[in-house]
Design a protein around this motif. Structure first.
Motif, short mmCIF file in Angstrom:
data_model
loop_
_atom_site.label_atom_id
_atom_site.label_comp_id
_atom_site.label_asym_id
_atom_site.label_seq_id
_atom_site.Cartn_x
_atom_site.Cartn_y
_atom_site.Cartn_z
N ILE A 174 -0.53 39.42 26.92
CA ILE A 174 0.50 39.85 27.61
C ILE A 174 1.90 40.32 26.79
O ILE A 174 1.96 39.55 25.89
N LYS A 175 2.39 41.26 27.26
CA LYS A 175 3.75 41.59 26.49
C LYS A 175 4.63 41.88 27.36
O LYS A 175 4.47 42.45 28.68
N HIS A 176 6.12 41.44 27.08
CA HIS A 176 7.20 41.58 28.04
C HIS A 176 7.57 43.05 27.65
O HIS A 176 8.09 43.48 26.58
N CYS A 177 7.65 43.97 29.07
CA CYS A 177 7.99 45.50 28.79
C CYS A 177 9.15 45.83 29.22
O CYS A 177 9.77 46.90 28.71
N ASN A 178 9.78 45.05 30.00
CA ASN A 178 11.15 45.59 30.68
C ASN A 178 11.92 44.25 31.25
O ASN A 178 11.35 43.64 31.89
N SER A 179 13.21 44.41 31.40
CA SER A 179 14.07 43.47 32.05
C SER A 179 14.89 44.17 32.76
O SER A 179 15.62 45.30 32.04
N SER A 180 15.49 44.18 34.08
CA SER A 180 16.15 44.99 34.57
C SER A 180 16.91 44.15 35.67
O SER A 180 16.48 43.10 36.10
N TYR A 181 17.94 44.88 36.15
CA TYR A 181 18.86 44.11 37.07
C TYR A 181 19.42 45.00 38.10
O TYR A 181 20.05 46.00 37.57
N PHE A 182 19.27 44.74 39.33
CA PHE A 182 19.80 45.83 40.48
C PHE A 182 20.61 45.05 41.34
O PHE A 182 20.35 43.85 41.55
N THR A 183 21.68 45.67 41.81
CA THR A 183 22.44 45.32 42.95
C THR A 183 22.16 45.90 44.18
O THR A 183 22.11 46.99 44.46
N MET A 184 21.76 44.79 45.09
CA MET A 184 21.19 45.05 46.30
C MET A 184 22.37 44.72 47.36
O MET A 184 22.74 43.83 47.42
N VAL A 185 22.46 45.67 48.47
CA VAL A 185 23.43 45.20 49.71
C VAL A 185 22.75 45.22 50.93
O VAL A 185 21.85 46.22 51.22
N ALA A 186 22.62 44.07 51.41
CA ALA A 186 22.25 43.89 52.61
C ALA A 186 22.85 44.46 53.88
O ALA A 186 24.02 44.53 53.98
N LYS A 187 21.95 45.33 54.95
CA LYS A 187 22.75 46.03 55.96
C LYS A 187 22.18 45.89 57.26
O LYS A 187 21.12 45.35 57.34
N ASP A 188 23.04 46.29 58.18
CA ASP A 188 22.40 45.74 59.50
C ASP A 188 22.07 47.14 60.11
O ASP A 188 22.03 48.13 59.48
N ASN A 189 21.59 47.13 61.42
CA ASN A 189 20.74 48.38 62.02
C ASN A 189 21.72 49.63 62.15
O ASN A 189 21.37 50.71 62.08
N ASP A 190 23.24 49.37 62.07
CA ASP A 190 24.32 50.39 62.03
C ASP A 190 24.65 50.57 60.79
O ASP A 190 25.54 51.63 60.45
N GLY A 191 24.03 50.11 59.67
CA GLY A 191 24.58 50.47 58.31
C GLY A 191 25.59 49.68 57.62
O GLY A 191 26.13 50.06 56.62
N LYS A 192 26.13 48.74 58.47
CA LYS A 192 27.37 47.83 58.09
C LYS A 192 26.70 46.85 57.18
O LYS A 192 25.79 46.06 57.37
#
Length: 181
Positions: A105-123
């Protein structure tokens, strides 16, 4: 309104996929764009699982391609929420590739994503708070705080820096460029 709290472990998710010849780039290695697509999918799944809401990618903060992935390797991506704000979450993702014949096994990638929670209206929606249960959770949280501070500092520098100044243009002479204006 009382805010709920969840553990980092409650966000844990992993996916595995065998890398096929159709996933390769022109050099025969697995295409980075294909890996980015998988990273975005697992970031979405992790953030949605933790928040209980639909989530969107606000930014891809870091993607470090450390080692190439070969055809025939089993790629496993492991994701967890490392940081939460009000509606945002930073998802840390580790990518490993396993040679299924040798078990290496080799470590190939490390990543960080910023995600935002949304409601049905996109808020934007309030996300649960984060329960840190061990020093590894604390380390990851602190690393995100530093990452956010660096991002703010970079944005501030971007706003304040005078690209037209004589000093700024003079400083470019040490680089492998030619100004022709």
């Amino acid at each position: 309104m009382n805010r709920t709290f969840k553990t980092v472990a409650s966000s844990d998710i992993s996916i595995s996929e065998l890398m096929l010849p159709s996933h390769t780039n022109f050099s025969g290695k697995i295409h980075g764009g294909y890996i980015l697509s998988l990273l975005d999918q697992i970031a979405f799944a992790c953030a949605s699982k933790f928040s209980g809401n639909y989530c969107v990618t606000a930014s891809v903060d870091t993607v470090n391609f450390l080692k190439p992935i070969e055809v025939g390797e089993l790629v496993t991506m492991k994701a967890s929420v490392n940081y939460v704000g009000n509606s945002s979450m930073i998802i840390g993702i580790r990518v490993e590739a396993e040679n299924i014949q040798t078990g290496k096994i080799k470590h190939c990638n490390s990543s960080y994503f910023t995600m935002v929670a949304k409601d049905n209206d996109g808020k934007s929606m309030l996300v649960p708070g984060l329960i840190l249960l061990n020093m590894n959770d604390v380390r990851r949280f602190f690393n995100c705080i530093k990452q956010i501070a660096l991002k703010k500092e970079r944005d501030l520098h971007e706003e304040e820096f005078d690209y037209n100044s004589k000093e700024a243009l003079e400083s470019l002479k040490k680089y492998n460029i030619k100004l022709e204006f």
